[in-house]
Write a protein that holds these residues in place. Structure first.
Motif, PDB file in Angstrom:
ATOM      1  N   VAL A   1      38.578  18.751  58.033  1.00 34.40           N
ATOM      2  CA  VAL A   1      38.537  19.862  58.994  1.00 34.40           C
ATOM      3  C   VAL A   1      37.598  20.962  58.530  1.00 34.40           C
ATOM      4  CG1 VAL A   1      40.798  19.420  59.979  1.00 34.40           C
ATOM      5  CG2 VAL A   1      40.610  20.924  57.998  1.00 34.40           C
TER       6      VAL A   1
ATOM      7  N   GLY B   1      38.034  27.134  56.450  1.00 30.11           N
ATOM      8  CA  GLY B   1      38.749  27.980  57.390  1.00 30.11           C
ATOM      9  C   GLY B   1      39.855  27.285  58.148  1.00 30.11           C
ATOM     10  N   GLU B   2      39.990  25.982  57.985  1.00 30.29           N
ATOM     11  CA  GLU B   2      41.031  25.216  58.678  1.00 30.29           C
ATOM     12  C   GLU B   2      42.093  24.777  57.680  1.00 30.29           C
ATOM     13  OE1 GLU B   2      41.119  24.828  61.999  1.00 30.29           O
ATOM     14  OE2 GLU B   2      39.270  25.987  62.140  1.00 30.29           O
ATOM     15  N   GLU B   3      43.187  24.249  58.190  1.00 29.58           N
ATOM     16  CA  GLU B   3      44.275  23.813  57.326  1.00 29.58           C
ATOM     17  C   GLU B   3      44.223  22.297  57.151  1.00 29.58           C
ATOM     18  OE1 GLU B   3      49.073  24.092  57.416  1.00 29.58           O
ATOM     19  OE2 GLU B   3      47.947  25.848  58.083  1.00 29.58           O
ATOM     20  N   CYS B   4      44.347  21.860  55.912  1.00 29.22           N
ATOM     21  CA  CYS B   4      44.347  20.441  55.581  1.00 29.22           C
ATOM     22  C   CYS B   4      45.619  19.801  56.125  1.00 29.22           C
ATOM     23  CB  CYS B   4      44.286  20.293  54.060  1.00 29.22           C
ATOM     24  SG  CYS B   4      44.287  18.596  53.478  1.00 29.22           S
ATOM     25  N   SER B   5      45.475  18.627  56.777  1.00 26.22           N
ATOM     26  CA  SER B   5      46.668  17.971  57.328  1.00 26.22           C
ATOM     27  C   SER B   5      47.484  17.239  56.266  1.00 26.22           C
ATOM     28  CB  SER B   5      46.292  17.038  58.475  1.00 26.22           C
ATOM     29  OG  SER B   5      45.395  16.060  58.041  1.00 26.22           O
TER      30      SER B   5
END
Length: 132
Positions: A100, A103-107
């Motif tokens: 991702v 700035g995004e969150e790791c799943s």
């Protein structure tokens, strides 16, 4: 100018890692370490784009197996009281088709393993210090 790595900006790649001096400070607190080596034969050089995709998939499966082994070792170490047990992988995170990014969150945040060398360490030098 050297071209950027295709994974630059992934969550476990620069610039999303702590500074090298901070990582060195953390690692210097460890008294014991273990080096896990998993050997495999590299596939032949691909002759076509389709072959390249197949080989990339094969390498990702092998990398994920290594990450799974590291996760098992971490979990076992933590259950035995080693609170700071952590593993570094060899290569890119392979749990998502595409990271991702910044700035995004790791799943799968606890499955994703970062590559040792991205923290400014040279494996050959450190393994050599261990007597191998």
């Amino acid at each position: 100018m050297v071209p950027r790595c295709n994974h630059y900006g992934d969550l476990v790649c620069p610039p999303n890692l702590p500074p090298v001096d901070e990582v060195q400070k953390i690692i210097s607190r460890y008294k014991v370490g273990m080096v896990l080596v998993v050997e495999h034969k590299n596939p032949p050089k691909p002759q076509s784009l389709q072959e390249s995709s197949s080989i990339e998939h094969e390498l990702n499966v092998k990398a994920r197996r290594l990450s799974d082994i590291l996760l098992t070792l971490e979990r076992e170490s933590l259950s035995r009281g080693y609170r700071f047990a952590t593993g570094f992988s060899a290569g890119d995170c392979t749990y998502c088709d595409k990271c991702v990014g910044t700035g995004e969150e790791c799943s799968p945040p606890f499955q994703c393993k970062t590559f040792y060398g991205r923290h400014g360490h040279r494996r050959s030098w450190n393994i050599g210090k261990c007597g191998h």
